[in-house]
Design a protein around this motif. Sequence first.
Motif, PDB file in Angstrom:
ATOM      1  N   PRO A 516       0.842  -1.200   0.000  1.00  0.00           N
ATOM      2  CA  PRO A 516       0.000   0.000   0.000  1.00  0.00           C
ATOM      3  C   PRO A 516       0.875   1.246   0.000  1.00  0.00           C
ATOM      4  CG  PRO A 516       0.040  -0.955   2.196  1.00  0.00           C
ATOM      5  CD  PRO A 516       0.759  -1.926   1.289  1.00  0.00           C
ATOM      6  N   ILE A 517       0.332   2.334  -0.505  1.00  0.00           N
ATOM      7  CA  ILE A 517       1.041   3.604  -0.447  1.00  0.00           C
ATOM      8  C   ILE A 517       0.289   4.539   0.503  1.00  0.00           C
ATOM      9  CG2 ILE A 517       1.972   3.406  -2.788  1.00  0.00           C
ATOM     10  CD1 ILE A 517      -0.160   5.388  -3.705  1.00  0.00           C
ATOM     11  N   ALA A 518       0.996   5.509   1.043  1.00  0.00           N
ATOM     12  CA  ALA A 518       0.392   6.491   1.940  1.00  0.00           C
ATOM     13  C   ALA A 518       0.383   7.835   1.226  1.00  0.00           C
ATOM     14  CB  ALA A 518       1.175   6.581   3.243  1.00  0.00           C
ATOM     15  N   ILE A 519      -0.750   8.518   1.305  1.00  0.00           N
ATOM     16  CA  ILE A 519      -0.860   9.838   0.682  1.00  0.00           C
ATOM     17  C   ILE A 519      -0.580  10.888   1.748  1.00  0.00           C
ATOM     18  CG2 ILE A 519      -2.332  11.410  -0.613  1.00  0.00           C
ATOM     19  CD1 ILE A 519      -1.671   8.810  -2.065  1.00  0.00           C
ATOM     20  N   PRO A 520       0.500  11.662   1.626  1.00  0.00           N
ATOM     21  CA  PRO A 520       0.822  12.667   2.650  1.00  0.00           C
ATOM     22  C   PRO A 520      -0.222  13.781   2.665  1.00  0.00           C
ATOM     23  CG  PRO A 520       2.267  12.885   0.748  1.00  0.00           C
ATOM     24  CD  PRO A 520       1.483  11.635   0.535  1.00  0.00           C
ATOM     25  N   THR A 521      -0.438  14.332   3.845  1.00  0.00           N
ATOM     26  CA  THR A 521      -1.387  15.439   3.975  1.00  0.00           C
ATOM     27  C   THR A 521      -0.750  16.773   3.621  1.00  0.00           C
ATOM     28  OG1 THR A 521      -0.829  15.616   6.323  1.00  0.00           O
ATOM     29  CG2 THR A 521      -2.743  14.258   5.727  1.00  0.00           C
ATOM     30  N   HIS A 522       0.598  16.839   3.662  1.00  0.00           N
ATOM     31  CA  HIS A 522       1.306  18.060   3.294  1.00  0.00           C
ATOM     32  C   HIS A 522       2.110  17.811   2.023  1.00  0.00           C
ATOM     33  CE1 HIS A 522       0.198  19.863   7.108  1.00  0.00           C
ATOM     34  NE2 HIS A 522       0.638  18.776   7.733  1.00  0.00           N
ATOM     35  N   ARG A 523       2.331  18.841   1.293  1.00  0.00           N
ATOM     36  CA  ARG A 523       3.036  18.725   0.020  1.00  0.00           C
ATOM     37  C   ARG A 523       4.453  18.169   0.237  1.00  0.00           C
ATOM     38  NH1 ARG A 523       2.807  21.233  -5.066  1.00  0.00           N
ATOM     39  NH2 ARG A 523       4.833  21.379  -6.098  1.00  0.00           N
ATOM     40  N   ALA A 535       8.573   6.632  -2.081  1.00  0.00           N
ATOM     41  CA  ALA A 535       8.623   8.090  -1.956  1.00  0.00           C
ATOM     42  C   ALA A 535       8.072   8.762  -3.213  1.00  0.00           C
ATOM     43  CB  ALA A 535      10.053   8.541  -1.694  1.00  0.00           C
ATOM     44  N   VAL A 536       8.463   8.209  -4.375  1.00  0.00           N
ATOM     45  CA  VAL A 536       7.933   8.757  -5.640  1.00  0.00           C
ATOM     46  C   VAL A 536       6.423   8.569  -5.704  1.00  0.00           C
ATOM     47  CG1 VAL A 536       7.960   8.538  -8.146  1.00  0.00           C
ATOM     48  CG2 VAL A 536      10.107   8.398  -6.850  1.00  0.00           C
ATOM     49  N   ALA A 537       5.954   7.376  -5.273  1.00  0.00           N
ATOM     50  CA  ALA A 537       4.518   7.093  -5.301  1.00  0.00           C
ATOM     51  C   ALA A 537       3.755   8.046  -4.389  1.00  0.00           C
ATOM     52  CB  ALA A 537       4.258   5.645  -4.894  1.00  0.00           C
ATOM     53  N   ARG A 538       4.345   8.344  -3.231  1.00  0.00           N
ATOM     54  CA  ARG A 538       3.671   9.280  -2.323  1.00  0.00           C
ATOM     55  C   ARG A 538       3.568  10.674  -2.946  1.00  0.00           C
ATOM     56  NH1 ARG A 538       6.686   6.442   1.617  1.00  0.00           N
ATOM     57  NH2 ARG A 538       8.351   8.026   1.530  1.00  0.00           N
ATOM     58  N   PHE A 539       4.628  11.091  -3.635  1.00  0.00           N
ATOM     59  CA  PHE A 539       4.618  12.416  -4.258  1.00  0.00           C
ATOM     60  C   PHE A 539       3.543  12.488  -5.345  1.00  0.00           C
ATOM     61  CE2 PHE A 539       5.841  15.660  -7.235  1.00  0.00           C
ATOM     62  CZ  PHE A 539       6.330  16.687  -6.441  1.00  0.00           C
ATOM     63  N   VAL A 540       3.540  11.467  -6.216  1.00  0.00           N
ATOM     64  CA  VAL A 540       2.546  11.458  -7.299  1.00  0.00           C
ATOM     65  C   VAL A 540       1.142  11.309  -6.729  1.00  0.00           C
ATOM     66  CG1 VAL A 540       1.785  10.285  -9.396  1.00  0.00           C
ATOM     67  CG2 VAL A 540       4.231  10.547  -8.927  1.00  0.00           C
ATOM     68  N   GLY A 541       1.002  10.461  -5.688  1.00  0.00           N
ATOM     69  CA  GLY A 541      -0.305  10.289  -5.055  1.00  0.00           C
ATOM     70  C   GLY A 541      -0.830  11.589  -4.487  1.00  0.00           C
ATOM     71  N   TYR A 542       0.062  12.390  -3.904  1.00  0.00           N
ATOM     72  CA  TYR A 542      -0.351  13.696  -3.371  1.00  0.00           C
ATOM     73  C   TYR A 542      -0.877  14.584  -4.508  1.00  0.00           C
ATOM     74  CZ  TYR A 542      -0.055  18.375  -1.404  1.00  0.00           C
ATOM     75  OH  TYR A 542      -0.352  19.661  -1.005  1.00  0.00           O
ATOM     76  N   MET A 543      -0.167  14.575  -5.647  1.00  0.00           N
ATOM     77  CA  MET A 543      -0.596  15.388  -6.782  1.00  0.00           C
ATOM     78  C   MET A 543      -1.946  14.909  -7.323  1.00  0.00           C
ATOM     79  SD  MET A 543       1.722  17.584  -6.818  1.00  0.00           S
ATOM     80  CE  MET A 543       1.166  18.460  -8.280  1.00  0.00           C
ATOM     81  N   LEU A 544      -2.131  13.578  -7.351  1.00  0.00           N
ATOM     82  CA  LEU A 544      -3.413  13.039  -7.813  1.00  0.00           C
ATOM     83  C   LEU A 544      -4.555  13.468  -6.887  1.00  0.00           C
ATOM     84  CD1 LEU A 544      -2.475   9.375  -8.812  1.00  0.00           C
ATOM     85  CD2 LEU A 544      -2.861  11.313 -10.341  1.00  0.00           C
TER      86      LEU A 544
END
Length: 568
Positions: A516-523, A535-544
């Motif tokens: 599973p990936i975690a979506i950060p609440t902060h950019r 880490a890349v997945a979290r960044f892209v997930g945040y953008m999504l």
Amino acid sequence: MPRKPSNIIYSADETPPLGTQLVLGVQHATLALLFIVYPLVAATEAGLSFDDTQIFITSCIIFMGIATLVECLPRYGSGLLLVQIPNMAHLPLAVQSLAAGGPALYAGMSLIAAVSQLTLSRFIGALRAVFPPEVCGVAVTMLGVALADPALRRVFGITGEITPDLDLRYAMVSVVTLVIIIVLAIFSRGLLRLFAVAIGAGAGWALAVYVGVAPQPAESFATLAYIDLPRLGFPGLSFFSWALIPAAIITGIISAVDMLGTVVSMQRMDDADWRRADLGQAGRAIRANTIADMGTAVTGGFASASSSAAIGVAFATGTTAWRVGAISGILMVLAAFSPRLIGLLTIIPSSVIGAILVYAAAFLIVAGMELILSRRLSDRRIFTVGLAILAGLAVAILPELVHITPEWMQPILESPLSVATAVAIILNLIFRIGIRQEASRDVTVEENPFTVATEFLENQGDLWGARRDVVAIAIPVVAEGVEMLLDTGVAPGKLEMRAHFDEENFDVSLIYDGEPIAIPTHRPSPEDLLGDAQAVARFVGYMLSKRADKLVLGTDGTHQKLTLRFEH
């Protein structure tokens, strides 16, 4: 709050200056009162006495005003600018009922029609699948088509059969009236645009007097009182006509569909980002109308319904403020206290009314087409719309087809609006057979995510009739999510793209085996793009999560599930 379109000066909840409200209210009330020709025709055809005709019309005007006032109020009605006029759909029922059993029988049949409307309004929220935008669009388009016949007959001064010796003075008055209204509505600003219809009608009336086609007041006009108490009656209720009961029920349903069409038209005009019909708002409008119709029935009057012509006036003036409608309702009630004023309205040139109806018909036809094309059209929906409109046009072009049907069916089939809407509803329900609300497709690492997402979502959007702009927004977001999961190795080798649609949401889930990936609440910081796959997945997930209306992480059995939601 809905975003106000650029062509609207005062939207539904805005408050125009009091003077503007009064003038626009007079404009709407005057146009509505002109349509008392419908109850006059019914009374004449049935041979009602002068006293009964007065009661018939006075009751209609009073409850038209009450219904308009209640419908416009946000708390009790729709909060939209809906102005009532005598209900043309009731004309066949009124003529037959009055001829067969007098005012008491029409009162009973009118009450049955009102109950039919009220019953439908109680379930209208559950009928969202029955009234998608393409069906509403057909109804709105056919509202304009239905106005074409009475509009063009008034434009050319045709009262019976068409003959070669048409009096072109009527057409000249209509053209001048229409040109003034259009020029002021398009090219002017401020008060000139707000009062475009009133200015055009005044100029047309003056021209009609000058060229000699304005009607002359009857000799009895001079004897009418300026102020007098309105006369209401209590004709009783008769329900003993089994042949007319089906026609009464269908008349009520037709009236409800007509009301739905006008409500949708006003919603669409007032909201630049309109997505779907607010059926709760439509239900409140229908309930207000039915309560007024019940009052009309027990006091011996003619039923009313929302005016499609008023929609054209609202478009021309750029004002959809409900307060204008409320004032017009009050003015209509007050008009019932002035026999002289009502008499004056009956002598407004029909060619002037024809020009206003042409303007309204043109707006409604285009507004209906815009509604239809707001969704992606599959072959099923193309045939739903095309065949429904052809069915309505068949009734309008070949009225002889209606005359060969059983007598009890003729009031139903005489209305292009009711025929087209009924066919659209039936075909919509039939063509929904075999369409699943959920579909899926596997995507492998070797495939182009954007190409796959485009083909899959566009195909499903066509089948489901999803909004074009929602599908266009979803495609790049979904493609980016697929690319992120596959290219980073979070989803090893392949994943499942699963789409689900209802009238509220367009959801696309990406289902995969892996961590599973975690979506950060902060950019996240840009340095995260240099980290590991997670880490890349979290960044892209945040953008999504910022590009979709909602992003939800979960599981589907033993698989990970990332759902992108797009509000529809």
